[in-house]
Write a protein that holds these residues in place. Sequence first.
Motif, PDB file in Angstrom:
ATOM      1  N   SER A   1       0.829  -1.208   0.000  1.00 29.14           N
ATOM      2  CA  SER A   1       0.000   0.000   0.000  1.00 29.14           C
ATOM      3  C   SER A   1       0.863   1.257   0.000  1.00 29.14           C
ATOM      4  CB  SER A   1      -0.944  -0.002   1.206  1.00 29.14           C
ATOM      5  OG  SER A   1      -0.226   0.049   2.424  1.00 29.14           O
ATOM      6  N   HIS A   2       1.981   1.237   0.708  1.00 27.80           N
ATOM      7  CA  HIS A   2       2.873   2.400   0.734  1.00 27.80           C
ATOM      8  C   HIS A   2       3.650   2.531  -0.577  1.00 27.80           C
ATOM      9  CE1 HIS A   2       2.545   3.879   4.932  1.00 27.80           C
ATOM     10  NE2 HIS A   2       2.064   2.659   5.125  1.00 27.80           N
ATOM     11  N   TYR A   3       3.995   1.405  -1.176  1.00 31.96           N
ATOM     12  CA  TYR A   3       4.694   1.448  -2.462  1.00 31.96           C
ATOM     13  C   TYR A   3       3.831   2.131  -3.513  1.00 31.96           C
ATOM     14  CZ  TYR A   3       6.130  -0.213  -7.068  1.00 31.96           C
ATOM     15  OH  TYR A   3       6.476  -0.281  -8.391  1.00 31.96           O
TER      16      TYR A   3
ATOM     17  N   TYR B   1       3.402  11.948  -0.726  1.00 36.15           N
ATOM     18  CA  TYR B   1       3.460  10.877   0.265  1.00 36.15           C
ATOM     19  C   TYR B   1       3.998  11.389   1.591  1.00 36.15           C
ATOM     20  CZ  TYR B   1       5.043   6.606   2.595  1.00 36.15           C
ATOM     21  OH  TYR B   1       5.276   5.612   3.528  1.00 36.15           O
TER      22      TYR B   1
ATOM     23  N   GLU C   1       0.518   3.273  11.091  1.00 34.35           N
ATOM     24  CA  GLU C   1       0.846   2.396   9.977  1.00 34.35           C
ATOM     25  C   GLU C   1       1.597   1.161  10.473  1.00 34.35           C
ATOM     26  OE1 GLU C   1      -0.144   2.807   6.713  1.00 34.35           O
ATOM     27  OE2 GLU C   1      -1.353   4.360   7.674  1.00 34.35           O
TER      28      GLU C   1
ATOM     29  N   THR D   1      -5.175   0.780   0.993  1.00 37.05           N
ATOM     30  CA  THR D   1      -4.449   1.148  -0.230  1.00 37.05           C
ATOM     31  C   THR D   1      -5.166   2.274  -0.965  1.00 37.05           C
ATOM     32  OG1 THR D   1      -3.748  -1.174  -0.441  1.00 37.05           O
ATOM     33  CG2 THR D   1      -3.404   0.247  -2.350  1.00 37.05           C
TER      34      THR D   1
ATOM     35  N   SER E   1       1.362   4.109  -2.952  1.00 36.59           N
ATOM     36  CA  SER E   1       1.148   5.496  -2.549  1.00 36.59           C
ATOM     37  C   SER E   1       2.253   6.391  -3.102  1.00 36.59           C
ATOM     38  CB  SER E   1       1.105   5.599  -1.023  1.00 36.59           C
ATOM     39  OG  SER E   1       0.933   6.940  -0.621  1.00 36.59           O
TER      40      SER E   1
ATOM     41  N   LEU F   1      -4.387   5.551   0.863  1.00 36.11           N
ATOM     42  CA  LEU F   1      -3.000   5.998   0.682  1.00 36.11           C
ATOM     43  C   LEU F   1      -2.691   6.439  -0.736  1.00 36.11           C
ATOM     44  CD1 LEU F   1      -1.030   3.407   2.870  1.00 36.11           C
ATOM     45  CD2 LEU F   1      -1.210   5.862   3.264  1.00 36.11           C
TER      46      LEU F   1
END
Length: 237
Positions: A138-140, A151, A175, A229, A142, A232
Amino acid sequence: MQISPGVLFTIAGFPVTNTVLVTLIVDVIIVLIVISVYKALSVRPGKLQNAVESITDYFYSATKDIAGDRASFIYPWVLSFFIFILLGNLIEFIPGFESIRFFSPHHPGAEHGIPLLRAATSDLNLTLALAVISVIMSHYYSIKYTGIKSYVNRFFSFKMFGLFFLVGMIELMSEFVKFISFSFRLFGNIFAGDIALAVTNYLFIMMGFEMFVGIIQAFVFAMLTMAFTTVLTEKSH
């Protein structure tokens, strides 16, 4: 039933547990389902194709409704988590699943041996790995779809730096909490269910309830992955 999985043997120092064995079996089942559906594709679908299409259509529509165009890259993850966790949860209801015993030198005190097979999701190592994949993914996305600046601004702002730095740290901590909440929710429900089944000697009513829990937990993990996801990857305005 012990919390840690039973070690069957080691390969080059790597412990192969009964949950690792079941994880590989689940992987094989998924591959076989994909191959079977692909070979049997028809305009007049059979029961297997109908079932697979119903599941895929539902999750695509649900992701599309919430994430919009971002469903193209979020949906495959959501569906993959659901199918893998669902099979990992329900495979233990195959008759005789835990009745096969294995006498391992790694468990000399186990008088009756250890189960050769154990539900994959009753292993905290697996559920934690799934949680790590979900959160990092999900952060990737984002960073990839909103940009590094957006971000970073999601967590920290230079306006009223002191206050927003504190808020940002709290957001960042939340997170990391996802690792715990994702993994322990799934592990706790499945492991507790295994104990309940063992205590009630696989009572039919309890089995039905635990099957329901297994389906719900797979659904919850997949939908939370989709929701987090989606949030974000929203571009701030």
